[in-house]
Motif scaffolding. Structure first.
Motif, PDB file in Angstrom:
ATOM      1  N   ARG A  65       0.768  -1.254   0.106  1.00 50.16           N
ATOM      2  CA  ARG A  65      -0.028   0.116  -0.045  1.00 50.16           C
ATOM      3  C   ARG A  65       0.878   1.238   0.041  1.00 50.16           C
ATOM      4  O   ARG A  65       0.499   2.247  -0.596  1.00 50.16           O
ATOM      5  N   TYR A  66       2.115   1.254   0.865  1.00 46.82           N
ATOM      6  CA  TYR A  66       2.737   2.394   0.861  1.00 46.82           C
ATOM      7  C   TYR A  66       3.609   2.660  -0.458  1.00 46.82           C
ATOM      8  O   TYR A  66       3.693   3.858  -0.937  1.00 46.82           O
ATOM      9  N   ASP A  67       3.787   1.399  -1.144  1.00 43.18           N
ATOM     10  CA  ASP A  67       4.573   1.773  -2.568  1.00 43.18           C
ATOM     11  C   ASP A  67       3.451   2.421  -3.466  1.00 43.18           C
ATOM     12  O   ASP A  67       4.057   3.237  -4.477  1.00 43.18           O
ATOM     13  N   TRP A  68       2.444   1.789  -3.392  1.00 44.94           N
ATOM     14  CA  TRP A  68       1.337   2.755  -4.286  1.00 44.94           C
ATOM     15  C   TRP A  68       1.124   4.045  -3.934  1.00 44.94           C
ATOM     16  O   TRP A  68       0.967   4.784  -4.932  1.00 44.94           O
ATOM     17  N   LEU A  69       1.175   4.318  -2.833  1.00 44.31           N
ATOM     18  CA  LEU A  69       0.747   5.741  -2.356  1.00 44.31           C
ATOM     19  C   LEU A  69       2.085   6.648  -2.885  1.00 44.31           C
ATOM     20  O   LEU A  69       1.958   7.467  -3.456  1.00 44.31           O
ATOM     21  N   TYR A  70       3.339   6.009  -2.803  1.00 43.38           N
ATOM     22  CA  TYR A  70       4.275   6.800  -3.157  1.00 43.38           C
ATOM     23  C   TYR A  70       4.380   6.885  -4.690  1.00 43.38           C
ATOM     24  O   TYR A  70       4.614   7.867  -5.294  1.00 43.38           O
ATOM     25  N   LEU A  71       4.068   5.864  -5.658  1.00 45.62           N
ATOM     26  CA  LEU A  71       3.852   5.946  -6.797  1.00 45.62           C
ATOM     27  C   LEU A  71       2.748   6.969  -7.432  1.00 45.62           C
ATOM     28  O   LEU A  71       2.788   7.757  -8.102  1.00 45.62           O
ATOM     29  N   GLY A  72       1.829   6.971  -6.666  1.00 47.93           N
ATOM     30  CA  GLY A  72       0.547   7.902  -6.665  1.00 47.93           C
ATOM     31  C   GLY A  72       1.283   9.313  -6.449  1.00 47.93           C
ATOM     32  O   GLY A  72       0.690  10.425  -7.254  1.00 47.93           O
ATOM     33  N   PHE A  73       2.019   9.670  -5.493  1.00 50.37           N
ATOM     34  CA  PHE A  73       2.571  11.000  -5.378  1.00 50.37           C
ATOM     35  C   PHE A  73       3.344  11.382  -6.355  1.00 50.37           C
ATOM     36  O   PHE A  73       3.211  12.711  -6.946  1.00 50.37           O
ATOM     37  N   MET A  74       4.198  10.501  -6.905  1.00 45.70           N
ATOM     38  CA  MET A  74       5.169  10.510  -8.115  1.00 45.70           C
ATOM     39  C   MET A  74       4.325  11.097  -9.411  1.00 45.70           C
ATOM     40  O   MET A  74       4.795  12.049 -10.140  1.00 45.70           O
ATOM     41  N   ALA A  75       3.238  10.693  -9.466  1.00 48.50           N
ATOM     42  CA  ALA A  75       2.229  10.473 -10.601  1.00 48.50           C
ATOM     43  C   ALA A  75       1.429  11.831 -10.475  1.00 48.50           C
ATOM     44  O   ALA A  75       1.296  12.517 -11.628  1.00 48.50           O
ATOM     45  N   MET A  76       1.322  12.292  -9.289  1.00 48.28           N
ATOM     46  CA  MET A  76       0.442  13.582  -9.140  1.00 48.28           C
ATOM     47  C   MET A  76       1.355  14.895  -9.234  1.00 48.28           C
ATOM     48  O   MET A  76       0.903  16.049  -9.683  1.00 48.28           O
ATOM     49  N   LEU A  77       2.820  14.840  -9.005  1.00 51.04           N
ATOM     50  CA  LEU A  77       3.522  15.777  -9.133  1.00 51.04           C
ATOM     51  C   LEU A  77       3.391  16.515 -10.359  1.00 51.04           C
ATOM     52  O   LEU A  77       3.091  17.788 -10.694  1.00 51.04           O
ATOM     53  N   PRO A  78       3.638  15.933 -11.618  1.00 56.06           N
ATOM     54  CA  PRO A  78       3.215  16.609 -12.874  1.00 56.06           C
ATOM     55  C   PRO A  78       2.017  17.221 -13.261  1.00 56.06           C
ATOM     56  O   PRO A  78       1.848  18.245 -13.660  1.00 56.06           O
ATOM     57  N   LEU A  79       0.969  16.421 -12.861  1.00 55.09           N
ATOM     58  CA  LEU A  79      -0.466  16.891 -12.855  1.00 55.09           C
ATOM     59  C   LEU A  79      -0.735  18.211 -12.195  1.00 55.09           C
ATOM     60  O   LEU A  79      -1.126  19.049 -12.745  1.00 55.09           O
ATOM     61  N   VAL A  80      -0.024  18.289 -10.861  1.00 59.13           N
ATOM     62  CA  VAL A  80      -0.409  19.488 -10.175  1.00 59.13           C
ATOM     63  C   VAL A  80       0.517  20.699 -10.667  1.00 59.13           C
ATOM     64  O   VAL A  80       0.001  21.667 -10.829  1.00 59.13           O
ATOM     65  N   LEU A  81       1.706  20.529 -11.304  1.00 58.59           N
ATOM     66  CA  LEU A  81       2.386  21.307 -11.819  1.00 58.59           C
ATOM     67  C   LEU A  81       1.653  21.943 -13.086  1.00 58.59           C
ATOM     68  O   LEU A  81       1.676  23.067 -13.373  1.00 58.59           O
TER      69      LEU A  81
END
Length: 321
Positions: A65-81
């Motif tokens: 679960r924590y790995d998926w949350l990390y990947l979700g964070f890295m995926a959100m970075l370009p979207l938020v920017l």
């Protein structure tokens, strides 16, 4: 004697030279029943990492679960920017910001699906991965041994497969899809902007994608352990800055302008994401009540903003004198 034969196998293994280095291992060349033949000590193939006996074993686990949350964070970075720079350069007169926001969401969503489909096992949204055990797993290049202090044995490999490289693949897909789709969309719908301003959000992406790539390459392991706290701090700071810059003082200010309400809910989602990442929701009865704290910073700001208005403080200070 069968007992002597059983003791002869480990003896043959024990006479092999020691495999030095924290991440150096021996690859399995062949398997004959319960007997394995190993190669020389060196780097493990992609998708494998060493076990306790310095043998390269294929990773058969799945991200937790924590790995998926990390990947979700890295995926959100370009979207938020993307969303930030679209909003920054669209201006108040442009009505194309919403379509650009949706286009950025589509680009990042398609890039994420393509990345998962290309990951092992290919064609499936399931991901085969190695387990992250410690921070050094992200920086195996720093642990190449030098037995004679002259020759270096290079054992650099992705011990956290595929959490390190999958982010680069995702960023590459995001960049390619943006270059294919966004210029055509912006050229067609961004009529409220000048010729030089309509592509500025795309130019900004050409800057922040290399920055994100370097950030992942250098600080991927640090981000893995620190990203929940980064989310919490950034969501609090950006929310305070936005509400202060927008001069939001009362609840009616949020209800009058729906855009401000959307921004508020977006920050709440990020804040909740950070809390979930820290707690991992291992114990639901203890962790779920923490989500009730999500609106607390915004409510505190709205209730105290009128008492911290700079003009009011200056006027009361002047009256005091």
């Amino acid at each position: 004697c069968p007992g002597d034969a059983a003791r002869a196998v480990p003896a043959a293994v024990d006479i092999q030279p020691a495999c030095l280095g924290l991440y150096c291992g021996r690859t399995v060349l062949s398997v004959n029943g319960s007997l394995e033949t190993y190669g020389d000590c060196g780097v493990c193939p992609r998708g494998q990492r060493t076990d306790d006996n310095k043998i390269c074993r294929e990773c058969t686990g799945s991200p937790d679960r924590y790995d998926w949350l990390y990947l979700g964070f890295m995926a959100m970075l370009p979207l938020v920017l993307h969303w930030f720079f679209i909003e920054w350069y669209s201006g108040k007169k442009s009505s194309s910001a919403l379509l650009q926001h949706l286009a950025a969401l589509l680009e990042c969503g398609v890039a994420a699906v393509l990345t998962l489909l290309l990951s092992d096992p290919a064609g499936s949204l399931r991901v085969r991965s190695c387990r992250v055990e410690k921070l050094s797993d992200w920086y195996t290049m720093l642990y190449n041994p030098s037995p004679d202090y002259i020759t270096t044995v290079h054992c650099t490999h992705e011990a956290v497969y595929p959490l390190y490289t999958i982010v680069f693949i995702y960023y590459a897909f995001c960049l390619v899809l943006m270059m294919l789709l966004r210029p055509l969309l912006v050229k067609k719908i961004a009529c409220g902007l000048g010729r030089s301003d309509r592509f500025k959000s795309i130019y900004a992406a050409l800057y922040f994608f290399p920055i994100l790539t370097v950030l992942q390459a250098v600080g991927g392991g640090l981000l893995y352990y620190a990203f929940p706290y980064i989310i919490l701090v950034l969501s609090l700071v950006t929310l305070a800055v936005y509400m202060s810059a927008s001069e939001v003082e009362f609840f009616k200010d949020l209800l009058v302008r729906k855009k401000r309400l959307v921004v508020l809910f977006s920050h709440w989602l990020l804040h909740a994401y950070g809390i979930i990442s820290i707690s991992k929701l291992d114990k639901l009865e203890q962790d779920l009540p923490l989500l009730a704290l999500v609106p607390a910073p915004a409510l505190f700001y709205l209730m105290t903003a009128k008492y911290t208005e700079p003009s009011r403080i200056l006027s009361e200070g002047g009256n005091g004198h």
